[in-house]
Design a protein around this motif. Sequence first.
Motif, PDB file in Angstrom:
ATOM      1  N   LEU A 200     -41.550  10.948 -67.737  1.00  0.00           N
ATOM      2  CA  LEU A 200     -40.199  11.336 -66.769  1.00  0.00           C
ATOM      3  C   LEU A 200     -39.668  10.094 -66.245  1.00  0.00           C
ATOM      4  CD1 LEU A 200     -38.843  13.728 -65.680  1.00  0.00           C
ATOM      5  CD2 LEU A 200     -40.710  14.012 -63.908  1.00  0.00           C
ATOM      6  N   GLN A 201     -40.567   8.968 -65.787  1.00  0.00           N
ATOM      7  CA  GLN A 201     -39.866   7.958 -65.161  1.00  0.00           C
ATOM      8  C   GLN A 201     -39.085   7.382 -65.912  1.00  0.00           C
ATOM      9  OE1 GLN A 201     -42.805   5.817 -63.394  1.00  0.00           O
ATOM     10  NE2 GLN A 201     -41.406   3.881 -63.065  1.00  0.00           N
ATOM     11  N   ARG A 202     -39.569   7.192 -67.374  1.00  0.00           N
ATOM     12  CA  ARG A 202     -38.633   6.253 -68.069  1.00  0.00           C
ATOM     13  C   ARG A 202     -37.403   7.148 -68.455  1.00  0.00           C
ATOM     14  NH1 ARG A 202     -43.818   5.637 -70.742  1.00  0.00           N
ATOM     15  NH2 ARG A 202     -43.098   7.360 -72.111  1.00  0.00           N
ATOM     16  N   ARG A 203     -37.647   8.522 -68.654  1.00  0.00           N
ATOM     17  CA  ARG A 203     -36.041   8.981 -68.972  1.00  0.00           C
ATOM     18  C   ARG A 203     -35.389   9.263 -67.744  1.00  0.00           C
ATOM     19  NH1 ARG A 203     -34.907  12.122 -73.704  1.00  0.00           N
ATOM     20  NH2 ARG A 203     -32.658  12.576 -73.443  1.00  0.00           N
ATOM     21  N   CYS A 204     -35.897   9.555 -66.520  1.00  0.00           N
ATOM     22  CA  CYS A 204     -34.906  10.062 -65.508  1.00  0.00           C
ATOM     23  C   CYS A 204     -34.977   8.898 -64.375  1.00  0.00           C
ATOM     24  CB  CYS A 204     -35.325  11.226 -65.012  1.00  0.00           C
ATOM     25  SG  CYS A 204     -35.268  12.624 -66.161  1.00  0.00           S
ATOM     26  N   GLY A 205     -35.878   8.165 -64.242  1.00  0.00           N
ATOM     27  CA  GLY A 205     -35.904   7.039 -63.046  1.00  0.00           C
ATOM     28  C   GLY A 205     -36.910   7.373 -62.187  1.00  0.00           C
ATOM     29  N   ILE A 206     -37.489   6.237 -61.581  1.00  0.00           N
ATOM     30  CA  ILE A 206     -38.365   6.475 -60.379  1.00  0.00           C
ATOM     31  C   ILE A 206     -37.690   7.265 -59.400  1.00  0.00           C
ATOM     32  CG2 ILE A 206     -37.646   4.355 -59.476  1.00  0.00           C
ATOM     33  CD1 ILE A 206     -41.299   5.596 -59.770  1.00  0.00           C
ATOM     34  N   GLU A 207     -36.643   7.209 -59.106  1.00  0.00           N
ATOM     35  CA  GLU A 207     -35.776   7.912 -57.836  1.00  0.00           C
ATOM     36  C   GLU A 207     -36.500   9.627 -57.947  1.00  0.00           C
ATOM     37  OE1 GLU A 207     -31.697   8.718 -55.470  1.00  0.00           O
ATOM     38  OE2 GLU A 207     -31.712   7.650 -57.521  1.00  0.00           O
ATOM     39  N   VAL A 208     -36.597  10.329 -59.133  1.00  0.00           N
ATOM     40  CA  VAL A 208     -36.780  11.578 -59.396  1.00  0.00           C
ATOM     41  C   VAL A 208     -38.360  11.750 -58.804  1.00  0.00           C
ATOM     42  CG1 VAL A 208     -37.263  13.386 -60.872  1.00  0.00           C
ATOM     43  CG2 VAL A 208     -35.298  11.897 -60.919  1.00  0.00           C
ATOM     44  N   LEU A 209     -39.399  10.683 -59.207  1.00  0.00           N
ATOM     45  CA  LEU A 209     -40.792  10.805 -58.869  1.00  0.00           C
ATOM     46  C   LEU A 209     -40.766  10.603 -57.377  1.00  0.00           C
ATOM     47  CD1 LEU A 209     -42.220   9.048 -61.750  1.00  0.00           C
ATOM     48  CD2 LEU A 209     -41.962  11.263 -61.556  1.00  0.00           C
ATOM     49  N   ASP A 210     -40.020   9.981 -56.595  1.00  0.00           N
ATOM     50  CA  ASP A 210     -40.073   9.731 -55.172  1.00  0.00           C
ATOM     51  C   ASP A 210     -39.505  10.874 -54.572  1.00  0.00           C
ATOM     52  OD1 ASP A 210     -40.853   6.726 -55.747  1.00  0.00           O
ATOM     53  OD2 ASP A 210     -38.961   6.033 -55.359  1.00  0.00           O
ATOM     54  N   MET A 211     -38.477  11.505 -55.191  1.00  0.00           N
ATOM     55  CA  MET A 211     -38.191  12.882 -54.365  1.00  0.00           C
ATOM     56  C   MET A 211     -39.093  13.929 -54.411  1.00  0.00           C
ATOM     57  SD  MET A 211     -34.164  13.418 -55.164  1.00  0.00           S
ATOM     58  CE  MET A 211     -32.908  12.137 -54.342  1.00  0.00           C
ATOM     59  N   LEU A 212     -39.851  13.842 -55.610  1.00  0.00           N
ATOM     60  CA  LEU A 212     -41.111  15.180 -55.793  1.00  0.00           C
ATOM     61  C   LEU A 212     -41.995  14.942 -54.939  1.00  0.00           C
ATOM     62  CD1 LEU A 212     -40.689  15.412 -59.691  1.00  0.00           C
ATOM     63  CD2 LEU A 212     -40.223  17.275 -57.855  1.00  0.00           C
ATOM     64  N   ASP A 213     -42.461  13.398 -54.839  1.00  0.00           N
ATOM     65  CA  ASP A 213     -43.689  13.306 -54.071  1.00  0.00           C
ATOM     66  C   ASP A 213     -43.328  13.416 -52.763  1.00  0.00           C
ATOM     67  OD1 ASP A 213     -45.190  12.625 -56.083  1.00  0.00           O
ATOM     68  OD2 ASP A 213     -44.547  10.400 -55.953  1.00  0.00           O
ATOM     69  N   ALA A 214     -42.067  13.006 -52.048  1.00  0.00           N
ATOM     70  CA  ALA A 214     -41.735  13.406 -50.679  1.00  0.00           C
ATOM     71  C   ALA A 214     -41.598  14.727 -50.353  1.00  0.00           C
ATOM     72  CB  ALA A 214     -40.422  12.631 -50.436  1.00  0.00           C
ATOM     73  N   ALA A 215     -40.998  15.644 -51.175  1.00  0.00           N
ATOM     74  CA  ALA A 215     -41.056  16.856 -51.118  1.00  0.00           C
ATOM     75  C   ALA A 215     -42.380  17.687 -51.018  1.00  0.00           C
ATOM     76  CB  ALA A 215     -40.178  17.732 -52.275  1.00  0.00           C
ATOM     77  N   GLN A 216     -43.461  17.106 -51.741  1.00  0.00           N
ATOM     78  CA  GLN A 216     -44.891  17.837 -51.678  1.00  0.00           C
ATOM     79  C   GLN A 216     -45.704  17.177 -50.588  1.00  0.00           C
ATOM     80  OE1 GLN A 216     -46.132  18.737 -56.003  1.00  0.00           O
ATOM     81  NE2 GLN A 216     -44.980  16.932 -56.102  1.00  0.00           N
ATOM     82  N   GLY A 217     -45.121  16.403 -49.792  1.00  0.00           N
ATOM     83  CA  GLY A 217     -45.843  15.513 -48.815  1.00  0.00           C
ATOM     84  C   GLY A 217     -46.861  14.600 -49.404  1.00  0.00           C
ATOM     85  N   LEU A 218     -46.766  14.049 -50.532  1.00  0.00           N
ATOM     86  CA  LEU A 218     -47.540  12.995 -51.166  1.00  0.00           C
ATOM     87  C   LEU A 218     -46.837  11.392 -50.806  1.00  0.00           C
ATOM     88  CD1 LEU A 218     -48.012  14.736 -54.493  1.00  0.00           C
ATOM     89  CD2 LEU A 218     -49.343  14.838 -52.497  1.00  0.00           C
ATOM     90  N   ALA A 219     -45.763  11.614 -50.283  1.00  0.00           N
ATOM     91  CA  ALA A 219     -45.132  10.048 -49.953  1.00  0.00           C
ATOM     92  C   ALA A 219     -44.667   9.972 -48.731  1.00  0.00           C
ATOM     93  CB  ALA A 219     -44.284   9.743 -51.192  1.00  0.00           C
TER      94      ALA A 219
END
Length: 488
Positions: A200-219
């Motif tokens: 997912l990071q290679r296809r859509c970028g690290i920004e997507v993972l950062d948003m998901l982690d922030a929304a779930q309280g993991l970052a």
Amino acid sequence: MRLWIGLYLPRLPLEVFCPNWSDDLCSVVLEQEGVLAVSYRAHQMGVRPGMRRSGALMLAPDAQMHERAPQLEQEALHAVAMAMLQYTPQVAEGEGATLLLDVGASLRLFGGIRNLCRLVEDSLQKLGFSGVLGVAPTARGAWLLARAGGGRTLKLDSLLRHLHRLPVGLLPPLQRHQRWLDGIGCLSIGDLVRLPRPGLQRRCGIEVLDMLDAAQGLAPEMHEWIAAPPTFKAKLELFGRIENTDLLLAGACRLLQQLTGWLCAHQFAVSRIRLLLEHERGREACPPTPVEVMLAEPTWRDEHIVRLLKERLAKVELPAPVIGLALEAAQVEAMAPLSDSLFPEPGGSPQERQRLFEVLVARLGADNVLQPYPKADYRPEVANRWVPLHEKVRPADVASQMPPRPLPRPAFLLPKPIQLLMRDHRPFYCSPLRMVSSAERIEAGWWSDTQTRDYFIAEGEDHAYYWVFRERTPGTEETRWYLHGLFA
């Protein structure tokens, strides 16, 4: 407890031209010749977002067409942020006409999250905007709930369940990958979370993972808080030429909401505001009409200021139609702490009495509501001064300026002494007067208006008591008596 409110303004492009209290206007907002947003009346006439300009004009030929104004939208979003500062000092701007409010420390002050959300919605309505609220333990989670149509969740576990049901297209970086996500059957955020992270990071970028982690309280989440300016001055352009002062109150309330947020952000209280009613510009320009409101007791809440402003606007005569409003905080001071008394004072608190005086001043005028301010002078008509209520009079100053009084003074002093008739060598006022006190000699005013008088307390046949004086004029034998006051 960390809790966030996401405030999304979906109709912001329209409401900068047509506030939500004027939905009876037929207005259409265009972007690149396409319809972006429509008012309620235009929607009733069949105009829909996505239409072309020509199609909208065929259905609503009298509609007001506006080109989208990003600068006005940014100014309106900043005005909403200023108003939200009255509920929390931590307000940040999110993507796409969204504000993020960290309200975890404000819950107890405003009576819980439900009451706080209701206050936010009321303030937003007074500003002329409509919004969608999302409440979550994380800022990104509140942002997603608001963009999805609203929702309220207080715990992280329930937030995760809500997020997994939301469409994946809500995340801005994934909107350009929507076709690929539909092709692999990834329709919700829950489906997105189950995908392999490296791919997912290679296809859509690290920004997507950062948003998901922030929304779930993991970052951790980093925000740039909106700061209130050092001075307050706000303007509002009206949607037409207003000739009735009653219609100006809605626009003034919009500016007062911003003032309330600014005062709370700086821990200030306002004691004088100035509302400028701006008229036509250009060749037929007319200077703005000032409307000042003086407060006997400084305040940082808008309810009382609205009542005073309503009274003042009702007395204003407009020389020309009003096309804009400007509000200034002319005089502010540090916010006073709340009263620490255990029991309420009988007859109402001092703040309630001051509010009553302020309403009287707004209704009757500052020159008709006065307070005593004695002056250090032995002449009664000079010592008895009255000043407007907004002038500060300290009790210590009054006590130090009061001269010693050997004899009682009347409760009512005449504006000008009345010369009395003489009958049988006695002063006469409705009946012969009998002196019942010794003389109080007053000799003062040699620097401006010399007065030499002997004051007495006199009693009439009706047992009423009067304050009279005998004028002592050097070089004359004529005795003249005057009535100067009445005893209760």
